[in-house]
Design a protein around this motif. Structure first.
Motif, PDB file in Angstrom:
ATOM      1  N   UNK A  40      -0.598   8.632   0.695  1.00  0.00           N
ATOM      2  CA  UNK A  40      -0.279  10.059   0.791  1.00  0.00           C
ATOM      3  C   UNK A  40       0.897  10.416  -0.104  1.00  0.00           C
ATOM      4  N   UNK A  41       1.876   9.517  -0.180  1.00  0.00           N
ATOM      5  CA  UNK A  41       3.043   9.777  -1.022  1.00  0.00           C
ATOM      6  C   UNK A  41       2.683   9.721  -2.498  1.00  0.00           C
ATOM      7  N   UNK A  42       1.840   8.766  -2.866  1.00  0.00           N
ATOM      8  CA  UNK A  42       1.470   8.623  -4.274  1.00  0.00           C
ATOM      9  C   UNK A  42       0.433   9.606  -4.757  1.00  0.00           C
ATOM     10  N   UNK A  43      -0.312  10.202  -3.838  1.00  0.00           N
ATOM     11  CA  UNK A  43      -1.294  11.199  -4.230  1.00  0.00           C
ATOM     12  C   UNK A  43      -2.611  10.584  -4.669  1.00  0.00           C
ATOM     13  N   UNK A  44      -3.460  11.376  -5.281  1.00  0.00           N
ATOM     14  CA  UNK A  44      -4.797  10.896  -5.663  1.00  0.00           C
ATOM     15  C   UNK A  44      -4.771   9.792  -6.717  1.00  0.00           C
ATOM     16  N   UNK A  45      -3.752   9.777  -7.569  1.00  0.00           N
ATOM     17  CA  UNK A  45      -3.693   8.750  -8.619  1.00  0.00           C
ATOM     18  C   UNK A  45      -3.510   7.366  -8.001  1.00  0.00           C
ATOM     19  N   UNK A  46      -2.599   7.246  -7.046  1.00  0.00           N
ATOM     20  CA  UNK A  46      -2.391   5.966  -6.372  1.00  0.00           C
ATOM     21  C   UNK A  46      -3.629   5.584  -5.563  1.00  0.00           C
ATOM     22  N   UNK A  47      -4.323   6.572  -5.006  1.00  0.00           N
ATOM     23  CA  UNK A  47      -5.555   6.287  -4.270  1.00  0.00           C
ATOM     24  C   UNK A  47      -6.610   5.685  -5.185  1.00  0.00           C
ATOM     25  N   UNK A  48      -6.726   6.232  -6.400  1.00  0.00           N
ATOM     26  CA  UNK A  48      -7.684   5.687  -7.368  1.00  0.00           C
ATOM     27  C   UNK A  48      -7.306   4.261  -7.752  1.00  0.00           C
ATOM     28  N   UNK A  49      -6.010   4.026  -7.979  1.00  0.00           N
ATOM     29  CA  UNK A  49      -5.554   2.680  -8.339  1.00  0.00           C
ATOM     30  C   UNK A  49      -5.802   1.708  -7.192  1.00  0.00           C
ATOM     31  N   UNK A  50      -5.595   2.169  -5.969  1.00  0.00           N
ATOM     32  CA  UNK A  50      -5.869   1.315  -4.808  1.00  0.00           C
ATOM     33  C   UNK A  50      -7.350   0.968  -4.722  1.00  0.00           C
ATOM     34  N   UNK A  51      -8.212   1.932  -5.024  1.00  0.00           N
ATOM     35  CA  UNK A  51      -9.648   1.649  -5.042  1.00  0.00           C
ATOM     36  C   UNK A  51     -10.014   0.632  -6.102  1.00  0.00           C
ATOM     37  N   UNK A  52      -9.391   0.748  -7.280  1.00  0.00           N
ATOM     38  CA  UNK A  52      -9.638  -0.234  -8.342  1.00  0.00           C
ATOM     39  C   UNK A  52      -9.160  -1.621  -7.934  1.00  0.00           C
ATOM     40  N   UNK A  53      -8.051  -1.677  -7.205  1.00  0.00           N
ATOM     41  CA  UNK A  53      -7.550  -2.982  -6.765  1.00  0.00           C
ATOM     42  C   UNK A  53      -8.507  -3.648  -5.782  1.00  0.00           C
ATOM     43  N   UNK A 183      16.294  16.280  -4.623  1.00  0.00           N
ATOM     44  CA  UNK A 183      14.870  16.612  -4.649  1.00  0.00           C
ATOM     45  C   UNK A 183      14.250  16.267  -5.997  1.00  0.00           C
ATOM     46  N   UNK A 184      15.020  16.529  -7.089  1.00  0.00           N
ATOM     47  CA  UNK A 184      14.524  16.188  -8.420  1.00  0.00           C
ATOM     48  C   UNK A 184      14.368  14.681  -8.575  1.00  0.00           C
ATOM     49  N   UNK A 185      15.352  13.920  -8.101  1.00  0.00           N
ATOM     50  CA  UNK A 185      15.271  12.473  -8.191  1.00  0.00           C
ATOM     51  C   UNK A 185      14.109  11.929  -7.360  1.00  0.00           C
ATOM     52  N   UNK A 186      13.892  12.538  -6.192  1.00  0.00           N
ATOM     53  CA  UNK A 186      12.770  12.105  -5.362  1.00  0.00           C
ATOM     54  C   UNK A 186      11.444  12.343  -6.046  1.00  0.00           C
ATOM     55  N   UNK A 187      11.289  13.480  -6.715  1.00  0.00           N
ATOM     56  CA  UNK A 187      10.048  13.744  -7.435  1.00  0.00           C
ATOM     57  C   UNK A 187       9.835  12.787  -8.589  1.00  0.00           C
ATOM     58  N   UNK A 188      10.924  12.413  -9.248  1.00  0.00           N
ATOM     59  CA  UNK A 188      10.800  11.507 -10.385  1.00  0.00           C
ATOM     60  C   UNK A 188      10.397  10.108  -9.929  1.00  0.00           C
ATOM     61  N   UNK A 189      11.016   9.593  -8.858  1.00  0.00           N
ATOM     62  CA  UNK A 189      10.667   8.227  -8.446  1.00  0.00           C
ATOM     63  C   UNK A 189       9.252   8.143  -7.880  1.00  0.00           C
ATOM     64  N   UNK A 190       8.813   9.241  -7.265  1.00  0.00           N
ATOM     65  CA  UNK A 190       7.422   9.256  -6.807  1.00  0.00           C
ATOM     66  C   UNK A 190       6.480   9.224  -8.004  1.00  0.00           C
ATOM     67  N   UNK A 191       6.849   9.928  -9.073  1.00  0.00           N
ATOM     68  CA  UNK A 191       6.021   9.927 -10.277  1.00  0.00           C
ATOM     69  C   UNK A 191       5.991   8.542 -10.924  1.00  0.00           C
ATOM     70  N   UNK A 192       7.135   7.873 -10.972  1.00  0.00           N
ATOM     71  CA  UNK A 192       7.187   6.543 -11.568  1.00  0.00           C
ATOM     72  C   UNK A 192       6.445   5.505 -10.735  1.00  0.00           C
ATOM     73  N   UNK A 193       6.277   5.783  -9.452  1.00  0.00           N
ATOM     74  CA  UNK A 193       5.592   4.835  -8.578  1.00  0.00           C
ATOM     75  C   UNK A 193       4.144   4.615  -9.014  1.00  0.00           C
ATOM     76  N   UNK A 194       3.515   5.611  -9.599  1.00  0.00           N
ATOM     77  CA  UNK A 194       2.126   5.445 -10.029  1.00  0.00           C
ATOM     78  C   UNK A 194       2.019   4.434 -11.170  1.00  0.00           C
ATOM     79  N   UNK A 195       2.998   4.458 -12.089  1.00  0.00           N
ATOM     80  CA  UNK A 195       2.996   3.463 -13.165  1.00  0.00           C
ATOM     81  C   UNK A 195       3.208   2.065 -12.606  1.00  0.00           C
TER      82      UNK A 195
END
Length: 255
Positions: A40-53, A183-195
């Motif tokens: 939920x935190x990572x959004x649909x991109x992390x969900x897709x990566x989890x499916x690939x894993x 809030x800005x830092x939180x958005x950035x680290x969530x974005x980096x989490x997908x990489x």
């Protein structure tokens, strides 16, 4: 006393079993909750990566089991069969190979049977080559999919990071002068989490793909070298018979 102790022991065993099952259920529930929160935190991109894993893990287990059981890249039985054949023990050679499993076993067995049938070198090479190409293609199934996952997963993660950074800076622009750095830092680290998630999937999959491709290459080399070892003595025997040379003199005659 013994008869009254038995129900107590049975009750204790039931209580321990129930407590253990409750503990396992609690661990599974907690793990499921953590995974759901992460997705939920990572959004649909992390969900897709989890499916690939999940797909990659299933393919790795299937291919590793197949390669280990069938002996892909090992070719011990094929080497033993060639050694016995060159020692003029064709029956023992075929028995050493037995029921062929790997591509090298099948190639050596086919070459031995064709040599017994007095087929020409070109015919043997053609039939063994066609058979080996089909076997290697079969063993390569799934490896290309793993290679694609290893290449695509970090790109998907990078794509998610770019989208997350865009959203973060859009929020920064909308906030104007009332910017909340946390809030800005939180958005950035969530974005980096997908990489990070994409790289976490790609790195182990790349290692497994390298191992699988190495086994396939070893199988291909074994097919070429072992069949060549079988065919070269047959060529020498053909020269000796055609030119009336004594047995074993073909090599010295060629020199």
């Amino acid at each position: 006393m013994a008869s009254s102790a038995f129900p107590v022991d049975e009750l204790l065993l039931k209580m321990l079993s129930w407590a253990h099952s409750r503990k396992v259920e609690g661990m599974i529930s907690e793990l499921t909750h953590q995974i759901a929160s992460f997705l939920q935190l990572g959004g649909p991109v992390v969900t897709v990566i989890a499916g690939l894993s999940v797909i990659a893990l299933a393919l790795i287990l299937v291919k590793a089991f197949e390669f280990l059981v069938l002996g892909v890249g090992s070719s011990r039985r094929a080497k033993a069969g060639v050694k016995l054949w060159l020692a003029h023990r064709p029956g023992d050679a075929l028995a050493a190979i037995g029921v062929p499993k790997s591509a090298a076993d099948k190639a050596v067995l086919t070459a031995c049977k064709l040599l017994e049938s007095r087929n020409t070198k070109s015919e043997i090479e053609e039939r063994v080559g066609v058979q080996a190409a089909g076997d290697l293609h079969h063993f390569a199934k799934g490896v290309r999919a793993l290679e694609a996952i290893a290449q695509v997963a970090p790109l998907i993660g990078l794509f998610g990071t770019v989208l997350g950074m865009i959203e973060a800076f859009q929020a920064l622009q909308s906030a104007g002068s009332n910017v909340d750095p946390s809030a800005l830092a939180g958005g950035i680290w969530v974005a980096l989490m997908t990489t990070a998630a994409g790289l976490a999937v790609a790195m182990p999959v790349s290692l497994v793909v390298t191992w699988l491709e190495g086994r396939l290459e070893a199988e291909r080399v074994a097919i070429e070298t072992l069949t060549s070892a079988l065919l070269l003595p047959s060529i020498d025997r053909g020269i000796e018979q055609s030119e009336g040379l004594p047995a074993g003199a073909a090599l010295s005659h060629a020199r």
